[in-house]
Motif scaffolding. Structure first.
Motif, PDB file in Angstrom:
ATOM      1  N   PHE A 188       0.832  -1.224   0.000  1.00  0.00           N
ATOM      2  CA  PHE A 188       0.000   0.000   0.000  1.00  0.00           C
ATOM      3  C   PHE A 188       0.862   1.268   0.000  1.00  0.00           C
ATOM      4  CE2 PHE A 188      -2.609   3.241   2.266  1.00  0.00           C
ATOM      5  CZ  PHE A 188      -3.637   3.343   1.340  1.00  0.00           C
ATOM      6  N   GLU A 225      -0.056   4.684  -1.886  1.00  0.00           N
ATOM      7  CA  GLU A 225      -0.616   5.755  -1.061  1.00  0.00           C
ATOM      8  C   GLU A 225      -0.462   7.141  -1.686  1.00  0.00           C
ATOM      9  OE1 GLU A 225      -0.679   6.504   3.734  1.00  0.00           O
ATOM     10  OE2 GLU A 225       1.086   5.594   2.813  1.00  0.00           O
ATOM     11  N   THR A 279      -6.277  -0.531  -4.976  1.00  0.00           N
ATOM     12  CA  THR A 279      -6.401  -0.819  -3.541  1.00  0.00           C
ATOM     13  C   THR A 279      -7.618  -1.714  -3.301  1.00  0.00           C
ATOM     14  OG1 THR A 279      -5.522   1.385  -3.158  1.00  0.00           O
ATOM     15  CG2 THR A 279      -6.480   0.275  -1.274  1.00  0.00           C
TER      16      THR A 279
END
Length: 1642
Positions: A924, A928, A946
């Motif tokens: 992630f 991000e 995601t």
């Protein structure tokens, strides 16, 4: 006075003759009909009058004269047998004089006179001839029309005229020499032509002729003398019309000339006629004449004709070559006539003609070739017996046109071939060439480029020619039975060569028909011997291969798939007997799958797979190694056929792979592989892949042999030759070594994929990777792509094998490194090659293999891949590359989609190696930073990835021991705000993320896999609502999210979440402000009570903030803040907001609207406002200016502001309960407010006492749309909606009632519509409303009385008021209003009283006295400028009469009747309508009263005439009234007629109706006829043209149906005078009807 007097008939006829030339064609036509009607009744009389008219008016304009002459002709034609002989004589005399009066030719006039003579001549030929011959004297040139008349007579009365013709021609011949003028020459020629034609007709029908002794030679000498003049002199004329007529005459005369004369003249005659073609553009007549001359000369057996044959053929050929324009009939007729000439000559000189036509097939001129083909086709079809011996000659000659390049010629060739097929030419040797020609042209490519219209109308496009050939081939197969054995099996030859590919579909269809026909008849010839001596047929192997490859691309070549498969099935016994049962079963399934598919919907991969399966099953079923081997050899040999169709070739490689799988002869397999590798065209990507897939398939049965062959090929001379010393001199067709290597690399990949699992792993390093890896450092794109693809296939293959056995793949890191280098080398701003897609797919496959990657390797892999993909521009960003590099949009879309799918697959595989919160975080953290990108598409990519990963995490998670999901807060904080992202894709994906995070948390808390949490499931509904978000949904989303998150979020993570949300407040998108608004409202709820002094200031701040915020959801939250304040400080908030400047700006409106959200609070505010509205002054009368007289109503501002406030509050759906509670009060209050607002103006100093003075200037713009009445109307409309009375609002919207309420002119109509809707749909609420409204009826404001009276008046129209027991209250109020000072109120009160008859008829008699008194006084109202009260009174009277008892009305009937009568002819449509309706309703009270019967007869004529009133409502009223009055009239027949025909909704045939009615009037009321017709005549002066016309009709039918004994009742003088006057009426409709009526004077 027994009948119509002669003088009347004369007067009428005279008037009609005067009107015969009326300027209106419809009137003219009717006048003609009427004169004819009179003429048919009294032919002698009318003919005399016409004659006299013409004699008395010698200077009449020609057009008028012509019309009268035409009338005479028509009377003569229809009544020839009834006209007295003296009259006939005088008509002949008149026509003859009229015809010859002017020496000049005046065609229209003289033709009309001539036509009379021809009409009479049909019976009195001798009298006519006597008259005409007196004007046809020897030695004197006759009048043009004398000759024309003779010509027409010979046409119309053959038997009568032929006996005179000898004499006529005798007199005529000397005149021919004297004639100098062209028009006379023309008429003589035309006459001779007609004479000849009638003589020929006479001779052809001698059995019917009066004198059977007449013979052809009776006329031949006269004809020849005439011929002499025409031929030697006139045909040379300069005038083309004359030349053509002379030629036409010569054609007809040739049949009557003596044989020797014709023979002698023939050469000259033919040459002269042929010479005319050059001089005239119109050729049909010349050809017709030529045809007649040829016929005449052939009939007499001419010898001379032969000497002329060459000249004739040349000229006729030239004609047949001229273009035929089907929109121009003469050119079509000419063409057919020319072909007739050829037929005549073919029967006499067949050989000469054939040689001539066939030679012309080789002419260089396109038109000549087309012409010859047209003749050939005609002769093949029409002269069968003559052509029988010429078949071989024709077949030999047609070869030349077969090679023609012109589509126009080819079209003709196809037509000839079609004719030949039907006549047995195609069975002869050489016929196969013609079949080939048709098939070649079934394979034509499209020509037609859009945007280029073909300029030539005869242009034949390739499509048109192709379609013609398709049809021809189909016809050969279906209708020409004799061709079956010619076409079978010959057509198979055309299936396999590529040049006929486009003809596949029609060929297959024909072959299927032939095969089925032969199979059904069990003919031996169905089974084909492919190896027969000298056979040119393709082998069964090639046929099968060809049809299979066709089927793989089913929508190409005009849909070849289904026909190819069907043919394969039909041929099965010929391919291999064992294939038959399998195909019978399998092929229909494939066909039905195809039938349901289109080119776009077909799953190409699945389809090709199923065909390869069919092939494999077939080979298994045949189970014959030798046969399979032969199939492999031939299929390989067939490969080059597809060099220009690489997708087909690629599929064939796969077929060969499948065949080799089933082939057990190792040597043969090696040979085929060698053949494939050597001869493949490696330069092409499609072919490379095809070869590799084929070789891969082969390897599944022959792994070792295939690998050996590949290694041997890699070392062979082929590579050295390609890159050797002569590399510099490479021909451009030579293969570069990289491309060959690429093929080889791909082969290894596919071999790995298809290799048997148990043999693969041992070969990977040594045999497969060894041969690939030496190429890893290549820069060549093709090789790169092949390498990546191949490594991916190998990884996939290893993974499948590893499932069954452990394996450490030592070269994994090396291969990954190579892949990363490939991706880094790609440009970041554009994607043109599939390198990224292939690398990602390959890495995804490699990741799964052991050993695992280190942390750093993992980090680099993710960073490289994500940066290489996320940063790409959107798919629809135009590519600025050179054309050849750029992809088209569709290719780009596929490439993008493939690349992202591959990226997700890779990330899932990475995550799968470490499925933990830390593992998730390590992936992630790369995503991000992209989540808050300023670019929509980058955010979208990140959040969708995601969501994919979280779903995978959730699906794959299995919790063994309790682990803390420690990054939940951070993830939620990052993803939560995205739920309201401006990009809907981001929103949906973000909700999915939160949903999945919540479930991951639940799993970590120990809940089972199938546990469903209600609050989390709520997110699914939220997700649905997000696709089209409005403010409330987004706000709700945020609060629902907050609820769900706070419920599920562990305590220790709350702070993390809050910190993340604070970051979110400065997000580039305006979504994160949600969080702050939620917090603000929470604080206010807890702490707002102690802030009273700050309320105005806080409201002002909120008002200012609203102006800066664009995000709907945040605005809603601020509304919430206002509401929270109001619950704590009501009076302060209301006083502050009411005083805001008007019109409220949108932010003030939002604040008011927020107050409607809490119903308890809303109720308090609404009651406060109603109370104020009821006592405040609504407007003041001000003098606007010194110049303009009168006062203007100007609104007071506080009631206006409160009305606005009510409107805004009710816009909030939450106010519904409060509104329901005070509905009657609020409705009454707003209705009265509406009445006080109509026509009221805004004050000039609207905001002088406003709280916020600095905003006065802002609102100038809004002022224009701000309207006192509009505010009240909107408030009322919103009130109804809020009170759930949509049923009331809907009809009001449809009828435009709201605008009507605002318009001072239509205000009462609008209120009536409102009242009606309330009565129908809101009955139970009315008693309280009526009670609240009653006080306003005595109000000082007239406008309020008008509004309430209009509302009450309409309520009486509905029975609901009786049911609710408010009838008496309403009636009493109406009675009081009858004497109101305001006329409008009085009118509405009368209307209301009348309405009781509709709403509560059973109560009418209760109020009889009051009602009759009110209506009667209404009909006499003096102060009634627009007669509106009168109109209401009459309508009301009509309504109540329906229900009043006899005793209440009886004495008043005649009194009321007398009052109505003056209104029947009133100019105002509505008054006419109402008075007629009332009259009808009165009549039932008058039955049995003789006085009343007289009254009805008094107005009967008026009613009958108004049945054609221009106003449709009046017409309906008349129908109604007459049906009701019918019984009173005193005639059963008339009564029945009225009941049957006078139905309001049905049409009425007025003429027929009045005609029948006059018959009954005459029969039942003869004594009244005088009265009727005098009354009708008065209507001749009516203001309405329709009524005048009907009056004329009425009189006409009356006269037409009158018996002699009744004429004494009629004043014929007045009738005649009146009609003559109407015949000059300005309106043509009236003139038509007057003329029609005059037709009844007989």
């Amino acid at each position: 006075m027994g009948v119509i007097e002669e003088t009347d008939v004369e007067q009428v006829t005279l008037a009609l003759l005067d009107a015969a030339n009326d300027r209106d064609p419809v009137v003219q036509e009717q006048v003609r009909k009427s004169i004819l009607t009179l003429g048919n009744q009294q032919p002698d009389k009318v003919l005399s009058m016409c004659q006299d008219y013409l004699l008395k008016h010698p200077k009449l304009v020609v057009g008028h004269r012509v019309l009268i002459l035409q009338t005479i002709e028509l009377v003569v034609k229809s009544r020839i047998d009834d006209i007295s002989y003296p009259k006939i004589k005088s008509v002949i005399q008149l026509a003859s004089d009229e015809m010859t009066k002017s020496k000049e030719v005046v065609p229209e006039w003289q033709q009309a006179a001539s036509n009379i003579l021809v009409a009479v001549g049909n019976k009195y030929i001798n009298d006519i001839m006597e008259e005409i011959l007196s004007k046809f004297q020897p030695g004197v040139l006759p009048h043009f029309f004398v000759v024309q008349t003779l010509a027409n007579l010979s046409d119309s009365n053959v038997y009568g005229m032929v006996p005179f013709l000898n004499a006529i021609m005798g007199t005529m011949l000397p005149m021919l020499g004297m004639t100098k003028q062209d028009n006379m020459k023309w008429v003589f020629s035309s006459a001779l032509c007609r004479f000849s034609e009638s003589i020929l007709e006479y001779l052809a029908n001698l059995d019917k002729a009066p004198d059977p002794t007449v013979r052809k030679d009776t006329f031949s000498s006269e004809i020849y003398s005439a011929y002499d003049v025409l031929f030697n002199s006139w045909i040379q004329s300069r005038e083309s019309k004359l030349r053509l007529t002379v030629a036409e005459a010569l054609g007809s005369m040739s049949h009557l000339m003596a044989h020797d004369k014709l023979e002698e003249q023939l050469p000259k005659l033919l040459l002269t006629i042929l010479g005319l073609y050059k001089k005239n553009s119109e050729h049909y007549i010349i050809t017709k004449s030529l045809c007649q001359v040829l016929e005449a000369s052939v009939n007499m057996g001419s010898r001379v004709l032969e000497t002329q044959i060459d000249v004739l053929l040349l000229a006729l050929h030239q004609q047949v070559c001229s273009p035929v324009d089907f929109s121009n009939p003469p050119t079509v007729k000419n063409h057919n006539e020319v072909l007739r000439c050829f037929t005549i000559l073919a029967n006499t000189f067949p050989d000469r003609l054939m040689v001539f036509v066939l030679q012309r097939l080789e002419n260089s001129n396109e038109r000549n070739r087309m012409g010859s083909l047209a003749v050939l086709r005609h002769l093949i079809n029409s002269s069968t017996s003559i052509m029988e011996t010429k078949k071989l000659l024709i077949l030999a000659s047609i070869r030349q046109p077969l090679a023609d390049h012109s589509n126009k010629v080819k079209k003709r060739v196809v037509q000839v071939i079609s004719a030949m097929a039907h006549h047995g030419y195609l069975e002869i040797e050489g016929g196969d060439l013609l079949v080939r020609f048709i098939i070649q042209h079934c394979a034509l490519p499209d020509t037609y480029h859009r945007g280029q219209r073909p300029p030539d109308p005869e242009e034949v496009s390739n499509e048109a020619l192709r379609s013609m050939c398709d049809n021809t081939l189909h016809l050969f197969t279906t209708t020409v039975g004799r061709l079956t054995d010619v076409l079978w099996p010959m057509l198979l030859c055309y299936l396999t060569p590529n040049q006929y590919a486009s003809a596949t579909t029609p060929l297959c269809k024909s072959l299927i028909l032939l095969a089925n026909k032969k199979r059904a008849a069990q003919e031996a010839s169905f089974i084909i011997d492919f190896s027969a001596q000298g056979s040119s047929l393709p082998s069964q192997y090639i046929l099968m291969i060809r049809l299979l490859v066709n089927a793989a691309f089913p929508f190409r070549c005009r849909g070849q798939g289904a026909p190819s498969l069907s043919l394969l099935n039909a041929l099965s016994p010929n391919i291999h007997p064992k294939a038959e049962p399998l195909w019978e079963n399998e092929i229909p399934k494939l066909l039905s799958y195809l039938e349901e598919s289109t080119d776009d919907s077909l799953d190409k991969k699945k389809w090709e797979e199923s065909l390869l399966q069919l092939l494999s099953k077939t080979l298994a079923a045949i189970d014959d190694s030798q046969w399979t081997g032969q199939l492999a050899v031939e299929a390989t040999r067939y490969l080059p056929t597809y060099n220009n169709a690489l997708e087909e070739k690629s599929f064939l490689y796969r077929c060969i792979g499948v065949i080799l799988q089933q082939c057990y002869n190792k040597e043969l397999v090696r040979k085929q592989l060698q053949e494939i590798l050597i001869s493949a065209r490696h330069n092409d990507a499609i072919e490379r892949t095809g070869v590799a897939m084929g070789i891969g398939l082969c390897a599944s049965s022959h792994l070792d042999g295939t690998l050996e062959k590949l290694e041997e090929f890699g070392k062979s001379d082929a590579f050295r030759k390609a890159s050797g010393i002569f590399g510099l001199l490479k021909d451009k067709n030579d293969v570069d070594v990289e491309k060959m290597k690429s093929t080889l690399i791909l082969c290894y990949g596919y071999v790995a994929l298809h290799a048997p699992e148990d043999q693969l792993l041992t070969r990977i390093d040594s045999d497969i990777l060894q041969n690939i890896s030496k190429n890893f450092n290549t820069k060549d794109l093709t090789m790169k792509l092949s390498l990546i693809h191949s490594v991916g296939l190998i990884a996939k293959a290893i993974r499948q094998s590893v499932r069954k056995q452990g394996f450490l793949f030592s070269r994994k890191q090396e291969l990954m490194g190579v892949m990363m280098d490939f991706i880094k080398a790609e440009p970041t701003d554009v994607m043109r090659t599939p390198i990224r897609h292939l690398v990602l797919t390959t890495c995804a496959n490699l990741i799964n293999l052991n050993p695992p990657l280190t942390e750093n390797e993992n980090f680099d892999l993710l960073k490289t891949c994500l940066n290489g993909v996320y940063g790409l521009p959107t798919v629809d960003t135009p590519d600025k590359a050179k054309d050849e590099e750029a992809l088209d949009p569709q290719q780009r879309e596929v490439l993008y989609s493939d690349t992202f799918n591959a990226l997700h697959e890779l990330l899932r595989n990475v995550l799968a190696r470490d499925l933990s919160p830390d593992g998730l975080q390590s992936v992630f953290k790369h995503i991000e930073s992209w989540l808050s990108s300023g670019q929509d598409h980058e955010r979208e990519r990140a959040v969708k990835t995601t969501a994919e990963l979280l779903q995978f995490y959730l699906d794959s998670l299995s919790v063994k021991n309790l682990v803390t999901f420690h990054n939940l807060g951070a993830l939620v904080g990052r993803l939560g705000p995205r739920c309201t992202d401006p990009n809907p894709e981001v929103r949906r994906a973000a909700i999915d993320c939160i949903y999945r995070l919540m479930y991951i948390q639940l799993r970590y808390e120990g809940f089972s896999l199938d546990y469903k949490d209600d609050s989390v499931e709520g997110l699914l509904d939220v997700r649905e609502k997000l696709s089209n978000p409005d403010h409330s949904v987004l706000y709700k989303t945020c609060s629902e999210l907050t609820k769900i998150i706070s419920k599920r979020l562990p305590q220790q993570q709350l702070s993390t979440l809050l910190f993340m949300l604070f970051d979110g407040l400065v997000d580039s998108q305006s979504n994160c402000s949600r969080a702050s608004s939620v917090i603000l409202n929470t604080l206010l709820k807890n702490r707002g009570a102690g802030l009273q002094d700050l309320v105005p200031e806080m409201l002002e701040v909120l008002h200012n903030r609203l102006q800066l915020i664009g995000e709907e959801q945040v605005k809603a939250a601020i509304g919430q803040s206002v509401l929270i304040l109001a619950t704590q400080h009501l009076q302060t908030v209301v006083n502050t907001l009411v005083a805001y400047p008007l019109p409220y700006d949108s932010w003030s409106c939002e604040m008011w609207m927020a107050l409607g959200a809490d119903s308890t609070l809303a109720l308090q505010i609404i009651e406060m406002i109603i109370e104020k509205l009821n006592v405040m002054v609504p407007y003041v009368d001000k003098k606007e200016s010194m110049l303009r007289p009168g006062l203007t109503k100007v609104a007071t501002s506080q009631p206006l502001a409160m009305t606005c406030a009510l409107r805004e509050m009710m816009l909030n759906g939450q106010s519904a309960d409060a509104v329901a509670y005070v509905f009657p009060k609020l409705f009454s209050s707003l209705l009265v407010r509406l009445g006080s607002s109509v026509g009221v103006h805004l004050p000039k100093d609207l905001n002088s006492n406003s709280i916020i003075s600095d905003r006065k200037t802002i609102n100038k713009i809004n002022m224009t749309n701000f309207d006192v009445c509009g505010v009240a109307v909107e408030a009322l409309r919103i009130l109804l909606g809020r009170a759930q009375l949509d049923a009331v609002v809907k009809p009001l919207d449809q009828e435009g009632a709201w605008d009507k309420m605002k318009d001072p002119q239509q205000h009462t109509t609008g209120v009536t519509l409102l009242s009606r809707a309330m009565a129908k749909h809101a009955g139970p609420r009315l008693p309280a409303i009526v009670e609240n409204l009653c006080p306003s009826l005595c109000n000082i404001y007239e406008c309020q009385r008008v509004t309430v009276t209009a509302f009450f008046s309409e309520l009486l129209n509905h029975h609901v008021v009786t049911e609710l027991m408010i009838l008496d209250m309403l009636m009493n109020n109406m009675m009081e209003r009858i004497t109101d000072t305001c006329g409008t109120v009085r009118m509405l009160a009368v209307r209301g009283l009348g309405n009781i008859a509709v709403g509560s008829p059973e109560k009418v008699n209760k109020y009889a006295k009051e009602l009759l008194a009110a209506m009667s006084s209404g009909m006499e109202e003096k102060d009634d400028p627009g007669k509106l009260i009168t109109l209401e009174a009459m309508s009301g009277m009509s309504k109540i009469l329906l229900y009043l008892d006899q005793k209440n009305v009886q004495l008043l009937v005649v009194y009321i009747f007398m009052k109505i009568k003056p209104f029947l002819e009133n100019e105002n449509d509505e008054i006419r309508c109402a008075s007629i309706m009332l009259l009808g309703n009165l009549s039932k009270f008058g039955s049995g009263e003789p006085v009343f019967k007289d009254q009805i007869h008094n107005v009967l004529v008026s009613l009958l005439l108004h049945l054609s009133d221009p106003n449709p409502q009046v017409v309906k009223a008349c129908k109604y009234a007459m049906r009701i009055c019918a019984p009173v009239i005193g005639s059963e027949q008339i009564s029945a007629m009225f009941q049957k025909h006078l139905l309001e909704e049905k049409g009425l045939h007025y003429g027929e109706f009045i005609n029948d009615l006059t018959k009954y009037l005459i029969q039942d009321f003869p004594g009244m006829l005088n009265f009727y017709h005098i009354t009708v005549i008065q209507f001749f002066k009516s203001n309405w043209a329709e009524i005048r016309a009907s009056a004329a009709m009425f009189i006409g039918f009356l006269l037409g149906n009158l018996h002699d004994e009744h004429f004494s009742h009629m004043n014929m003088g007045s009738v005649t005078k009146g009609l003559v006057m109407l015949l000059q009426d300005p309106d043509p409709l009236v003139r038509v009807k007057a003329a029609e009526a005059m037709g009844h004077f007989h």
